[in-house]
Design an enzyme around this catalytic site. Structure first.
Site, PDB file in Angstrom:
ATOM      1  N   HIS A  37       0.663  -1.261   0.198  1.00  0.00           N
ATOM      2  CA  HIS A  37      -0.014   0.005   0.026  1.00  0.00           C
ATOM      3  C   HIS A  37       0.901   1.181   0.002  1.00  0.00           C
ATOM      4  CE1 HIS A  37      -2.875  -2.932   2.190  1.00  0.00           C
ATOM      5  NE2 HIS A  37      -3.597  -2.266   1.076  1.00  0.00           N
ATOM      6  N   GLN A  61     -18.553  -6.009  -0.695  1.00  0.00           N
ATOM      7  CA  GLN A  61     -17.479  -7.068  -1.252  1.00  0.00           C
ATOM      8  C   GLN A  61     -17.253  -8.220  -0.711  1.00  0.00           C
ATOM      9  OE1 GLN A  61     -14.401  -3.966  -1.640  1.00  0.00           O
ATOM     10  NE2 GLN A  61     -12.915  -5.573  -1.553  1.00  0.00           N
TER      11      GLN A  61
HETATM   12  O1  PAF Z   1      -8.140  -3.840  -3.001  1.00  0.00           O
HETATM   13  C1  PAF Z   1      -8.636  -3.532  -2.108  1.00  0.00           C
HETATM   14  O2  PAF Z   1      -8.207  -2.982  -1.117  1.00  0.00           O
HETATM   15  C2  PAF Z   1     -10.233  -3.296  -2.377  1.00  0.00           C
HETATM   16  O3  PAF Z   1     -10.889  -4.165  -3.050  1.00  0.00           O
HETATM   17  C3  PAF Z   1     -10.558  -1.973  -2.759  1.00  0.00           C
HETATM   18  C4  PAF Z   1     -10.154  -1.678  -4.116  1.00  0.00           C
HETATM   19  C5  PAF Z   1      -9.994  -0.792  -1.917  1.00  0.00           C
HETATM   20  C6  PAF Z   1     -12.223  -1.690  -2.866  1.00  0.00           C
HETATM   21  O4  PAF Z   1     -12.858  -1.779  -1.487  1.00  0.00           O
END
Ligand code: PAF
Length: 291
Positions: A37, A61
């Site tokens: 990140h 999700q």
């Molecule tokens: O990759 C992730 O951390 C998540 O799928 C995202 C793109 C932040 C969407 O919630």
């Protein structure tokens, strides 16, 4: 580094930057930040004057059972550590946007409008995690409308996610440039992921086999092996022997993720496999046009 948790405050900050003619980058995350990140944030700095990192664990999700069953509740959250890590960066973001679920889904995520990208969302991880990519596409579209960034950066580790996002951005005419950033790996090759926390120390070592299988397959393709189904079957067998529960190991065309053949030049090898309590995904691309 500003800490913002409402859309109103976020829009105020972004409007000020825009009035000054500044470019804005967004790095969407679900927190529990690791070196991968931070790499996205660093890269974002090279593309924009202002960088916003969103930290939001998106319930939409996690609606599938194979996300681990209750994966949303147990998804690691570490907001304080995340803020400390981000603010300590030389290229610290200008703002961290951490909205509540009610701020993002005031009508409840079950009944709100959603973004569904056909075909590409239903294969590979989509087959094992029904509804997952609808949740991803919906929240990313919402974040784009909240932040209105010029550019957004995503890790290539989530290759299918990246292609789903590219597709809806094109289809829905979002004026956002999408940049994929190469996967950051541990020394043994294991792709960095928040889910690696679910691995024991010995599993973490063993998890490197996933990357080795990808490298082996990549080498076979580059050296002209054309029986892709044999490569896939052998990799699945090796992973099972090494204690994984593989979901898929597939050689696909990079753009649409349809099955690849030796006549394709842009190829991606994708794998998803469980090791202990962790569902791991990884991929490697092969560009045969430069060989
Ligand atoms: O990759 C992730 O951390 C998540 O799928 C995202 C793109 C932040 C969407 O919630």
């Amino acid at each position: 580094m500003m800490k913002i948790d409402t859309i109103v405050d976020l829009r105020l900050a972004v409007a000020g930057w825009r009035a000054a003619g500044e470019r804005v980058a967004l790095v969407p995350t679900m927190g529990n930040l690791h070196a991968g990140h931070l790499q996205l944030v660093e890269r974002a700095r090279t593309h924009a004057d202002r960088v916003v990192v969103s930290v939001f664990v998106n319930p939409m999700q996690f609606t599938d059972a194979s996300g681990g069953g209750g994966d949303f509740e147990r998804y690691p959250r570490s907001f304080d550590e995340d803020n400390t890590r981000l603010s300590a960066m030389a290229s610290a973001p200008d703002a961290v946007f951490s909205p509540t679920v009610a701020e993002v889904y005031p009508g409840g995520f079950e009944s709100e409008t959603r973004v569904s990208v056909p075909d590409i969302s239903d294969i590979l991880c989509g087959e094992y995690r029904p509804g997952h990519f609808v949740g991803v596409a919906t929240v990313v579209a919402k974040l784009f409308n909240m932040v209105q960034p010029d550019v957004a950066l995503f890790g290539e580790k989530d290759f299918q996610q990246l292609q789903v996002i590219r597709r809806f951005v094109t289809d829905l005419c979002f004026p956002v440039e999408i940049i994929g950033v190469p996967t950051v790996r541990e020394k043994n090759g294991l792709a960095m992921s928040s889910r690696n926390q679910y691995l024991s120390a010995s599993e973490r070592e063993n998890a490197a086999v996933l990357y080795q299988m990808l490298l082996t397959a990549q080498q076979k393709i580059v050296s002209g092996e054309e029986a892709f189904s044999d490569i896939q079957t052998q990799a699945i067998a090796r992973l099972s022997d090494a204690g994984f529960r593989p979901e898929y190991f597939e050689i696909r065309q990079s753009e649409n993720l349809q099955p690849a053949s030796a006549t394709d030049s842009q190829i991606v090898i994708l794998v998803a496999a469980w090791l202990g309590k962790a569902r791991l995904i990884d991929n490697l691309t092969v560009n045969l046009s430069i060989n």
